[in-house]
Design an enzyme around this catalytic site. Structure first.
Site, mmCIF file in Angstrom:
data_model
loop_
_atom_site.group_PDB
_atom_site.id
_atom_site.type_symbol
_atom_site.label_atom_id
_atom_site.label_comp_id
_atom_site.label_asym_id
_atom_site.label_seq_id
_atom_site.Cartn_x
_atom_site.Cartn_y
_atom_site.Cartn_z
ATOM 1 N NE ARG A 129 14.510 15.158 -19.887
ATOM 2 C CZ ARG A 129 13.602 14.735 -20.762
ATOM 3 N NH1 ARG A 129 12.422 14.307 -20.332
ATOM 4 N NH2 ARG A 129 13.864 14.728 -22.050
ATOM 5 C CB ILE A 130 12.000 14.220 -11.649
ATOM 6 C CG1 ILE A 130 11.791 15.555 -12.361
ATOM 7 C CG2 ILE A 130 11.852 14.396 -10.139
ATOM 8 C CD1 ILE A 130 10.380 16.112 -12.238
ATOM 9 C CG HIS A 163 2.350 22.317 -7.770
ATOM 10 N ND1 HIS A 163 1.344 21.905 -8.608
ATOM 11 C CD2 HIS A 163 3.517 21.911 -8.379
ATOM 12 C CE1 HIS A 163 1.853 21.290 -9.665
ATOM 13 N NE2 HIS A 163 3.173 21.286 -9.549
ATOM 14 C CB ALA A 202 4.058 13.289 -10.024
ATOM 15 C CD GLU A 248 -1.891 21.779 -7.581
ATOM 16 O OE1 GLU A 248 -1.277 20.772 -7.189
ATOM 17 O OE2 GLU A 248 -1.424 22.577 -8.434
ATOM 18 C CG ASP A 264 4.876 20.236 -3.914
ATOM 19 O OD1 ASP A 264 4.738 21.156 -3.077
ATOM 20 O OD2 ASP A 264 5.303 20.435 -5.066
#
Length: 419
Positions: free
Chosen positions: A215-216, A351, A300, A332, A327
């Site tokens: 989709r992306i 992110h 991703a 994280e 990203d």
């Protein structure tokens, strides 16, 4: 709250989207406990919602606190996450491993069936065990899917809800790096009138390789082609929920292998889920195959691209990789750390690719709908990432444990598409 299913919002939608999310959940008749830890206006939230929802305030990344809050006051049947709070085996065992949950999971494992009751408990009755995990987003790598399946917990998510947002962000990364916007900005703030050593290439001169044209990836491909780029892709076929390959009608050329995609693309953009098959997929060997002056984009998941290998490549002036935009990282939030820190040819962001107002609103609403549907035994059409599948006989647990989609390619040289 007696007889109502209880849901714990680990991290609610931000700003005024909080109202949208809470109204949707309450409209489904769910009893909501709102974690205030990441709510900007806590006093305002209490004043506005005090008579309609319960409150708590804890760090959801603290597993002990997470377990305690999920079990508080008889337990919650659902939890919802937006930021990818780790929901591992210990958490699942503590919150879904009571008599009800283990009995349902055992029955499913032995007989291969469960019906809706294993997800929701007896119809209309709230049991204390966790039954549903909802993710307002596409990725579910933060959840131990195998443990969730064993314990009778359905894991739902919102694939495609942020496709346009992430595609736009990847395009922004591409433009920023190809035109060296960060470098020119830094020089200009110093009063340094800097001209490029060589003129930048136009986008129409570049080939974009999309690793994972779902989709992306397809959303990015459409935007890139509109700007004159040649686009090729490598990934699953057909894309989930869509029934056609990315090459059909999108003008996306199909690469036959990862090696080919890397060697024939000027820009490579990663759009894959993080699985056992994709972890470390792009490492030193793969990066060495890139075209001279290539750019890598990763919106991703951290872990798909080896960050240490990426950092070493960016430090090496003789390496074909010229720049990267990242990203998503292996570590994280409070544990944020990366060997990419300080590299001028690495564009780093926390992110945020999917964080547009429309994308976050859609994810919050869809996640609320999915959770309610599973709790109330109406699973038709609800995406579930682990072993629960809707069959002609009802909502069942796949025999043999979780059934997680895998990608057909492996390391360099492996075929890129299912045949």
């Amino acid at each position: 709250m007696l007889g109502r299913y209880r849901i714990l919002l680990l991290d609610a939608a931000p700003g005024d989207l909080l109202r949208v999310e809470l109204e949707r959940l309450l409209g489904h008749g769910l009893a909501v406990t709102l974690n205030l830890r990441r709510v900007a206006d806590r006093a305002g939230a209490r004043a506005t919602w005090g008579g309609r929802v319960g409150f708590t305030d804890f760090d959801p990344f603290d597993e002990a606190a997470l377990i305690a809050e999920t079990l508080r006051d008889g337990g919650h049947q659902a939890v919802k996450s937006r930021a990818g709070v780790p929901l591992r085996a210990a958490f699942l065992a503590a919150t879904a491993g009571g008599a009800d949950a283990s009995g349902a999971a055992g029955a499913c494992g032995a007989a291969g069936v469960s019906g809706v009751a294993a997800v929701s408990g007896a119809a209309g009755t709230a049991t204390g065990a966790l039954r549903v995990i909802g993710r307002a987003g596409a990725g579910t790598d933060h959840v131990d899917l195998a443990a969730a399946t064993r314990l009778g917990v359905a894991v739902t998510h919102t694939p495609g809800s942020n496709a346009d947002a992430v595609a736009e962000f990847a395009l922004a990364q591409l433009l920023a790096l190809t035109r060296d916007l960060a470098g020119h900005n830094t020089a200009s703030h110093r009063g340094d009138w800097r001209s490029p050593a060589a003129p930048a290439r136009a986008l129409s001169e570049l080939t974009l390789g999309i690793l994972g044209p779902g989709r992306i990836g397809r959303a990015l491909a459409g935007r890139a082609r509109a700007l004159g780029m040649a686009v090729q892709g490598l990934g699953r076929t057909p894309a989930e929920g869509d029934g056609r390959t990315p090459a059909e009608g999108d003008g996306v050329r199909r690469a036959d292998s990862l090696a080919e995609l890397l060697a024939t693309s000027d820009v490579v953009s990663v759009h894959l889920p993080l699985t056992a098959r994709t972890r470390g997929l792009v490492g030193r060997r793969e990066l060495a195959l890139l075209r001279p002056g290539a750019i890598l984009l990763n919106t991703a998941r951290g872990g798909i691209v080896d960050e240490r290998a990426l950092a070493d490549a960016l430090r090496d002036p003789g390496h074909p990789l010229a720049a990267a935009a990242v990203d998503t990282f292996e570590h994280e939030h409070a544990a944020f750390d990366s060997p990419l820190f300080g590299l001028p040819n690495a564009l780093l962001t926390p992110h945020v690719a999917g964080m547009t107002r429309s994308a976050m609103a859609e994810a919050a609403v869809r996640c609320a709908d999915h959770i309610a549907a599973l709790l109330y035994g109406r699973p038709d059409g609800v995406p579930v990432a682990n072993g629960w599948r809707l069959t002609a006989d009802g909502w069942r647990l796949a025999a043999g444990g979780p059934s997680v989609p895998t990608l057909p390619f492996g390391r360099v040289g492996a075929p890129g598409w299912a045949r």
